[in-house]
Every structure is written in C-alpha cells, then in structure tokens.
Design a protein around this motif. Structure first.
Motif: not given
Length: 1102
Positions: A301-312
């Motif tokens: 992914s390009a830089t996004v604000a909630n990559a942690d939520e996607l991984a979670g």
C-alpha cells in the motif's frame, strides 16, 4: 529561484538492460571503491534479527533516525548509493597493502557475481534450493539476487514473510515495495510452490507480467485478465483482483489444496489502498475475507493513516499479520509552482509553509511593477510569440538546454516505426514534446499511445511526465519531473478535487531511484487552483483507508448459490440439486468480516459498554426514588408521630392526584371529542385554520398553524387513505374511549408540510379559514385542488410524535403547495375569540372540574409543608427530584448513544439482504433452498456494475436477430455511463444508431423499468444503464469504419470513445464464456469483439 534547466537538463543514461525494474542502478556502475571494500561485511551487518511480534515489526520514524545515525548522518535516502565509509569495519584497522589487496579481491568477486543477470541469479538460487533444501532460503540469500543493498523496510517485510506471517507494507510511492513481492516470488518458486500477484488494472498486470518474465523466464510466469490467459498454470500468476475474487468464490471454506488455489503459498495484493475506492474497493475486502488462512497475504500500500488498522483486521479474520511501514522516500521531492510567467519553489526554505513570493499580494505587486516598464513588456510579447506562453528563457537567466542527449533522440526516432505501424494512434502535437523528453499520460490518450509512452518511460527516454490521476493507479513510470496540470477535474456534480493521497501518489513518480538525487514536482496554476490551494492539499495529511464494502448481485449469487438445476431423470420430475449452497447465516458471517465492521466494532464496542453502564445506573437510581424507597428513608429520619402525620397526608395527596389525573384525561377527551363536530360544521363553505401542538423528543413544545383539508375517510380512493389502511404503523391502540372514536385527518402547515394526525394533536380550531370557492366559474374547488396535490406526491410519511390515540406524521410539500401554505396566518394574528373549542359547554365544565381538583391538590401540599417533620422530609423529596433529573439526562444520553450505534453499525449485511430479496423475486435464485436458476447462473458469471440487469438483457431472445455490429451497439448502451459528449468549434457530429438498434433498446426499456421498480421496492440502488446516445458510434466502428472516418467532426473526445469501445469489447468478450447463453449470440459477440479490437484502441503487444 530554482532553474528550470536543472530540472530538464539531461543526465547520463545507462543501458536499460542494466537497470533493475525497481529503478536501482547496478552496483558496478557506481564509482564506489569504499563500497567494494566493505562488501564482504554486508551480511554480518544485516544479520537477521530474532523474530518480532507483529507490533514490533513496524518500521517507525525512530527506526529510520537510528539508521541515519548509524550511516554517519546521511541526509537523503538516495545517499545509500554513495560510498559506505570505513566505519563499517567496527573499528578494525587494515594496512594500506592489506586494504588494496582485499579491495582487489572484493572487486573481482563483485564483478564476477554481477556479471550475471538477475534472472540468472534467481535461477541459480532456485537450483541450490532444490539441491540443498528450502532451509537455505533466508533474507540474505534473497537480497543477494539484487546488485544493490535493499532497504531496511524491505528487509523487515521479507523476514516477516519468511517467518510465515502475512505482511502489510505501507510506504511512499516508488520506494521499492515491488521488490518485497518479487523476493517472496523467488522464495516461493524456489520451494516449488505458487504465488498469485494481483493488481487493480489490466495495464498494471501487463506491466508486472513483462517485469516478472524478465526475472523468472517465460515458463514460470503467467497472466490472467479479462481478455488474456497466458500460461495460467505457472508458478507466478499475474491477474486482476476481480479474476482472483471470482476464483475465491468457489473456494470459500476450503483448504487451498482442495480449491482453485492449488499449491498457492502466497497472494500479493498490489495497490491495496484501492480498498477505499468507492466503485471497486469491495473486491479487495472480499479477497482478504475469502482467502484460505494458510495462504500468506502480502499487501502493498501507499502511505495511509491507518495501516495499523488494516494489519489488525487481516490478523483478526485471516492469520497472523505483521505491519511494516516507512515514511522516508528513497529520492526526496522538491515542489515547484508554475505561473504563466515564472517557475517558483512552492514552499519556503524550511518547507513548512507556502513560499511568500507566491502570495496574492506579492504577485499583484510584481504585476504592477512589470506593467510600469513598457519596453520590457514589448520584449516579453515578442519573446512569447517565439517561445509560447511561458517564457522560460527570460526567467532569472535560465538557458534552455536540449533535455535529451543525441543518442536518446536517435533512440526515439528509431521508435517512430510505431507511427508507421499505428498512424491513427499518434497525436502530432505530442511528438514535438516527446523529442524533448516530455510526455503526457492520461485517460484521454489512446491505449496504444499510452502503452508506447510507458515503454519509453521504461527505457528512460522520457524525463518529464504530465500526470493525471491515471498515474495514481500504480503504473510504474518514474521520471525526474512530474508536472501536475490540475488538482481537480470536471464531473457531473461539479469539479472534484484530488485527495491528498492521490496527489502524493502522482507526485511519487518523480525521481528515479539510483539515477536522480531528487525528484521535481511542478504544480501548474489554473483558474480553479492557486498556490494556496496547492499548499492546503499538500499539508492536509495522509487520509485513512475507509471501507467501501457493498453488496452486489454477483456477490450475493456467488455466496448463496451452491445449488444448480440439473436435468431431472427421475420419473417423479423432482429437481435434482448438484450440491448444497451456503445458508444466509453462513453468508452473514462472511459479510460481517468486512474492514468497516472491524473499524466500526472498536467504536461500537466502546459505545455499547457506555450504554450498558448508563442502563445500570438508571436502574439503580430508579430503585432509589420509588415510593417504598422514599418511605424507608422517611421512617429512618423522622420521629414516629411526624412520620405518621406526613404519611397519612401523603396517602391522601396521592389519592387526590389520581383523581386530578382522571379529570385531566376526561377534560382532554371532552376537548378532542368536541373537535369532530366542530370540524364538520366549520368546513362547510371554507377550509378552517387549526393549531397542531406536540412535544419533540427533547421535550420542546411546538405549535403549528395549518389549514384543515379534511378527514382521511372522506378522501375516497386517495393514496393517503390506502396507505393508512395498509400500514400497521398508523394503527391506533385505543379505540372507543367514553364514546370517542379517534380518526386521522390531513392539513397543510404554514411551513409547506403536509400533516397527518388524529384529534389528539389539535390544540384548537378557528372559525376563520380559506374560502372553499372556485376562483372562476368552472374551476375546481380549493379542497379538490389540494386533495389532488396531496395524492400527486407519494413520498414517505415521517413520524413526529406518538400516543395511544394515534400518531402525528408529516412529509414535505411541493412547489405547487407552497402558494397555499403562504396563506396560512401566524398564530399571533388569530384572535382567541375565534377559537371554536370554547363554544362547547361540556368542555368548559370539564375544564372547571380539573381546575378545582388542581386547587385542592395545591392546598394539600401546603398543609404537608406546615407539618413538624417537613423540613427533613423535604430534603428527601429534593434529593428525589435531583435523582429524577439525573435519570432524565441519562436517558437522553442513552438515546443518543443508541442512535450513534445505529449510525456506525455497518450496513453491509442489510444491503446484502435487500439485494437477495430482489434476486429471489426475479427468480434468479431461491434464497430459501439456495437453488440457482439459469438467470442467476448467467448473472453470477458476469463482471459489471449491475450483473442481474446485464444477464436479463443477454438472455433476452430479442438479441438473437441482431448482426454482430448491432449487438455491439446494444451492448454499448449497457455500459456507457460516464461517457460524455464534448462538442467544440465545428466538431458537433455523432453517428446515430440504426433503426433496428433503437427498436431493441426501446423494448429493453420496459424490462429495465420493471427491474428498477423491483429494486425500489426493496431499497436497492444499483444503476441499470440503458442509453442509445453512443450506440451509433460503436455500431460504426464495429461495421469497419476507420478511426479517421469515425473521428471526423466528432463531438466526442478520442479518449472517451476509446474507453467506450474498450468497455464494449470487454462485455462482448465475456458473452462466449457465460453459461446458458444462446450459441448464436455467443458467436455474434465473438465476431463483434474480434472486429472491434483493432488499432488504435487495441493494447500494444509485447
């Protein structure tokens, strides 16, 4: 001011065969003896760390800072390609002779190693793994495939993959995320397993296909798109996301070995930030939800604000997932802003705010100063004639240099055989810029021309790209400079501005890794955007991923349909079912695993916890203010005599209050009973004015003046009467109390809203009103006109308040009722003497009885206040009132929380059910037995916006008599949404469809209206496109007209026409592969698609 020549000036180009697809420069072309000297120690320095937890695997900015300190304070990521200092020896010293000897040995070793191509190194590694086992594979072995040092975030992601975890990688555009997928593919191929690589676009899939073939060879790489299937059993299979989603529909709940994912170890989801795309984001979520848990996911992914939520989210519904992020660009960007006369830095020296020289005041001052010099003005005009609108030669002494070297210009000239082979695809206006290293890449370009430009970019022959949102889709086209001509584009709803994420992705194409020390982004001033708007968007911050999960006909059919009708051979004629389908409950479990559910569940969980606490507190406080609780407190505080006196008076007070309540209810019944005869009496000859009154949910009292239309029962056959009789929500729970029979009435309020109410809500009736007299003889009466207007609009009624005697409802009026509502007077202008209710003696007597009882209650309260223990008792009563107020506030808070929970509760499952009801009623699938009918089989296999509508059309027998060109024209009418006519100058011509095509589309319109009505019934809002406006253009192309003939005086932009033709070809190419379609229709569709798929709208081969 930054010189334009520094942006456009040529750089030495390296042979394309020596450049890696990630943009890195081969190591042997770097003048770095220090690097060769430290090469033997690189593996020791990058020794793989111990396994990290998912949270620890995230590469933070702090990690980047530590790495910078370790690397002697390197300022830019591009400096990674410079000399590595001797500090890497960890203090080990060497003599000069030893150094020279080791340098020569290392250089010889490196030259021998890098004399092999990357594909040869990959093949060598695979052979070693086959010989010595997969234990040989580690991050260092995979890194050795490349002739440059991989970045830290790439190393972390590869290590996570080798540990068996799924990986989410969030990093800036052009930072090298593809290398991670490539390394995973190397490891997978070496193990003898398979990897699927998905992209959002066919163009991107074709590009990755070419790149991976260069790395692995033709035998190991395959391609699957809507119209291409090359080596589909290959170990590395490139495909579009929709293709993989359709494969997964048949694999849900199965192990990968028992499904279409046989021997697949990993799936790469490139450009996973497309999950936020409104039209296509659902596909990415479906792939994550449906993928077998044993298959590793690599999400780039390009830089996004909630990559942690996607991984979670992926960790929760799929398998253990590690997050790797990086915010550092390998090649830093320099931002510029171009006006009509100058090119200036967009930001100040610190890069934190707009360049003051771009402020409006400064630019106006400069313009005034320029206007004061007439001679300079004349010179500028002359030079502008020579050089165009932007006089670059006179900007701060900038001198223009040829942006391309002689060799590169010759290379482009040799490529001009393209113009000979595909003359219609060449724009003469673009050739001049191309010879200077400048190109445009946007939706208005023809497919062949775009493919040609992409190839030139890949060879490093283009230095400047004029970008649109096309480049935000992930096409790998790196250049030194990216020119963004506009930050917004015209749409049907106005101008839509780019998002900050799209801007950064487009700008990310600037700066070629290993070649450029920095990339240049030029934002161009337009009539809609200036420097302020550019800075505002640039500093807006990265946006988070937002779930766009919505149910479609294809999704519902493929999830529920496991049962197909087969030929029944039994004598009883019973339908045989091939296999059981998924139940609604099983489908619900899948749908509720969406990303939106995961993000919303965190907020919802907190809201539900707070709601539970509030409910418990309300229950506890309510128990403290009951009569028994108050009595216990009074008994414990007061003396026996004082308690008895107050208790006796309180019992008497309660009895009197009950009587007061009964009298108030009787008074109210008398009031509303008096309303009916008054309305019947006063409406003769006029439309009386009334006042409606109610309290809203917040307890605020509202009074509404209105003109009375009549009793609903008197509106025989009206839509309102039918609605009330057929809808249980209008039911009245109390009927026939003391001779009172409540009924519904209609009135038009002064706010131009219709009101539907029972007598309960009428505060008073006035003797004045609008005369029920026709304006001229022969005209309809006002009451008749208003009844007609009431029935004309059949919108939904909304409830304002409710009671046991019936509710109060309203709906908005129309422009036609507006003039009537203006004649309703305000309440202050109506005299109290005109209130007809006071003419009722029974109501007057009931009011007097109620007032007398209210006075008696008040006297009894004063008597209690004079008792001996009242002071202490009053404290208990005051505390009770305080508690009641607190309970009231808590209930308001509870109601707001309930509303909030309803708002954030994902609607995916609700939409799924609505779509399933349409499918059930259209006889595409029986949701009770999961039996899928032929219509459903066809719809389930189609790719399109409204699969059910497309299936209905393609199964219609009226298409069988069409010729291939006519069939293409009808298909174009199904997919032409968003295509526009752009007439300009004398270009106003457009081909008309044949009469046969027009007749077929007219017949299909009845079917379309039927489906739209069915969708409206169940609240489904999926477009059903049917438009013959552009059918003639497609029919002309399918009939064999040349591109030059069809575009002559055409009112369509060639990019729009090419997009329309490609969409039509895509639909036609699906028809031969669809189940249960007439063979003749399939034959005609194949013939039409073959004829249409020709230059200049065909894809460039190779």
């Amino acid at each position: 001011m930054r010189c334009l020549s520094s942006i456009l000036s040529p750089l030495p180009l390296f042979p394309s065969i020596l450049q890696d697809k990630t943009g890195h420069l081969p190591l042997r072309y770097l003048p770095s003896p220090g690097f060769l000297r430290t090469k033997p120690l690189l593996r020791a320095r990058y020794k793989a760390p111990t396994p990290l937890l998912p949270d620890d695997s995230q590469l933070s900015d702090a990690d980047e800072e530590e790495e910078e300190e370790e690397e002697d304070g390197e300022e830019f990521a591009a400096d990674e390609y410079d000399d590595v200092s001797g500090d890497a020896y960890d203090g080990t010293e060497q003599s000069e002779d030893e150094t020279e000897a080791s340098e020569d040995d290392a250089a010889a070793s490196v030259r021998a190693s890098f004399s092999e191509s990357k594909s040869q190194r990959v093949e060598k590694l695979c052979n070693e793994v086959r010989e010595f086992g997969s234990e040989l594979i580690d991050v260092d072995e995979l890194a050795s495939v490349y002739d440059f040092r991989i970045d830290k975030f790439q190393r972390l992601a590869i290590e996570a993959f080798l540990r068996g975890s799924s990986v989410v990688v969030s990093a800036p555009t052009s930072s090298g995320k593809t290398l991670i997928a490539e390394a995973a593919a190397v490891a997978t191929v070496a193990r003898g397993r398979r990897l699927f690589y998905t992209t959002p676009l066919k163009a991107l899939s074709n590009q990755k296909f070419r790149e991976f073939r260069e790395t692995f060879g033709d035998n190991y790489v395959g391609l699957l798109t809507g119209d291409s299937a090359v080596n589909k059993d290959a170990q590395v299979l490139i495909m579009t996301t929709e293709i993989l989603r359709n494969m997964l529909y048949q694999s849900i709940g199965k192990a990968s070995s028992g499904s279409g994912l046989f021997q697949v170890d990993a799936i790469v989801l490139d450009e996973v930030h497309y999950l936020s795309d409104i039209s296509r984001g659902t596909v990415w979520e479906e792939i994550v939800i449906y993928s077998p848990n044993e298959v590793q996911l690599i999400c780039l992914s390009a830089t996004v604000a909630n990559a942690d939520e996607l991984a979670g989210w992926i960790s929760q519904i799929h398998s253990k997932t590690e997050l790797v992020t990086s915010s550092r660009r390998p090649v830093p960007l320099t931002w510029h802003f171009s006006t009509k006369t100058s090119l200036l830095p967009l930001l100040d020296e610190k890069g934190r705010k707009m360049n003051p020289k771009l402020s409006l005041n400064y630019l106006q001052l400069q313009a005034m100063e320029r206007n004061s010099y007439k001679e300079d003005s004349i010179k500028r005009r002359k030079s502008r004639r020579r050089g165009g609108d932007i006089n670059i030669n006179n900007v701060d002494g900038i001198t223009m240099e040829a942006p391309l070297s002689k060799n590169n210009m010759n290379a482009i000239r040799r490529s001009q055989r393209f113009s000979i082979q595909y003359p219609d695809a060449v724009r003469a206006s673009a050739v001049k810029g191309l010879r200077r290293g400048v190109a445009a890449h946007h939706a208005g370009c023809l497919p062949l021309w775009k493919s040609f430009i992409e190839q030139l970019f890949g060879r490093g022959l283009v230095k400047v790209v004029f970008a649109t949102e096309t480049l935000a889709a992930g096409i790998n086209m790196p250049a030194r400079t990216a020119v963004i001509a506009a930050l917004s584009k015209r749409s049907s709803s106005g101008r839509n501005q780019l998002t900050s994420n799209e801007l950064l992705q487009m700008a990310g194409r600037a700066g070629r890794r290993g070649i450029d020390k920095s990339g240049n982004v030029v934002l161009v001033q337009t009539a809609y955007e200036g420097a302020e708007e550019c800075c505002k968007l640039l500093f807006a911050g990265i946006e988070p991923l937002v779930s766009q999960f919505t149910a479609s006909y294809g999704m519902v059919l493929n999830l529920l349909a496991g049962a197909k009708l087969t030929s029944h051979s039994s004598e009883s004629g019973e339908v045989k079912i091939s296999r059981a389908g998924r139940t609604l409950e099983e489908a619900r479990k899948l749908v509720e695993q969406s990303f939106g559910n995961y993000v919303g569940s965190n907020v919802m969980l907190a809201a539900k916890e707070e709601l539970s606490k509030i409910d418990k507190e309300i229950e506890m406080l309510t128990s403290e203010i009951t009569d028994e609780a108050i009595d216990r407190k009074a008994r414990s505080i007061l003396s026996g005599a004082a308690y008895k006196e107050i208790a006796d008076l309180q019992e008497e007070l309660r009895a009197e209050k009950r009587l007061r309540t009964e009298l108030r209810k009787k008074m109210e019944l008398k009031r509303i009973s008096a309303v009916k005869p008054l309305l019947e009496e006063l409406e003769n000859g006029q439309l009386p004015f009334i006042c409606l009154q109610y309290k809203d949910s917040e307890g605020v009292l509202h009074s509404i003046p209105a003109v009375y239309l009549g009793k609903v029962d008197s509106l025989n056959g009206s839509k309102v009467e039918n609605r009330i009789l057929g809808d249980n929500s209008f039911a009245i729970s109390v009927v026939g109390v003391e001779g009172y029979e409540p009924s519904y009435h209609v009135a038009l309020g002064s706010d131009n809203s219709w009101y539907l109410f029972t007598e309960q809500w009428i505060r008073t009736v006035y003797r004045t009103g609008l005369p029920n007299v026709a304006l001229t003889e022969g005209d309809a009466l006002p009451r008749e006109l208003m009844v007609t207007l009431l029935d004309k609009d059949d919108t939904q009624w909304d409830k304002l308040s409710d009671s046991e005697f019936g509710g109060l409802w309203f709906r908005e009026g129309s422009l036609e009722t507006w003039s009537w509502s203006l004649n309703v007077p305000v309440l202050n202008s109506l005299s109290d003497k005109d209130e007809a209710l006071y003419m009722s003696q029974e109501f007057h007597d009931a009011v007097e009885c109620y007032k007398a009882q209210r006075t008696k209650v008040a006297r009894l309260k004063k008597k209690i206040a004079r008792t001996e223990g009242f002071r202490e008792y009053k404290k208990i009563i005051d505390m009770t009132k305080f508690t009641e107020e607190k309970i009231k506030r808590l209930k308001i808070r509870s109601k707001r929380l309930i509303n909030r929970i309803e708002q954030i509760e994902p609607s995916g499952w609700k939409e799924f059910l609505k779509v399933s009801y349409v499918i059930h009623e259209s006889r595409a699938l029986d949701i009770n037995t999961n039996v899928i009918f032929p219509l459903g089989e066809t719809a389930a296999a189609i790719r399109g916006e409204n699969e059910l509508w497309l299936a209905m059309v393609l199964r219609s027998k009226i298409l069988l008599g069409l010729k291939p060109a006519q069939l293409a024209a009808v298909c174009a009418g199904l997919i032409s949404e968003g295509i526009k006519v752009r007439p300009w100058k004398n270009n106003t011509y457009i081909f008309e469809p044949s009469t046969t095509v027009t007749d077929v589309i007219d017949l299909l319109d009845d079917q379309r209206n039927s489906l739209l009505n069915l969708q409206e019934k169940h609240g489904v809002q999926i477009p059903c496109c049917l438009d013959s406006q552009f059918s003639g253009m497609v029919e002309a192309w399918a009939s064999g007209l040349t591109w030059r003939e069809i575009m002559m005086d055409c009112a369509m932009d060639e990019g729009d026409l090419a997009r329309l033709l490609r969409r039509t070809i895509d639909l036609l190419a699906q028809i031969p592969k669809l189940p249960d379609i007439d063979p003749q229709l399939q034959k005609n569709a194949l013939a039409a698609s073959n004829v249409m798929d020709r230059p200049p709208i065909s894809e460039l081969a190779g």
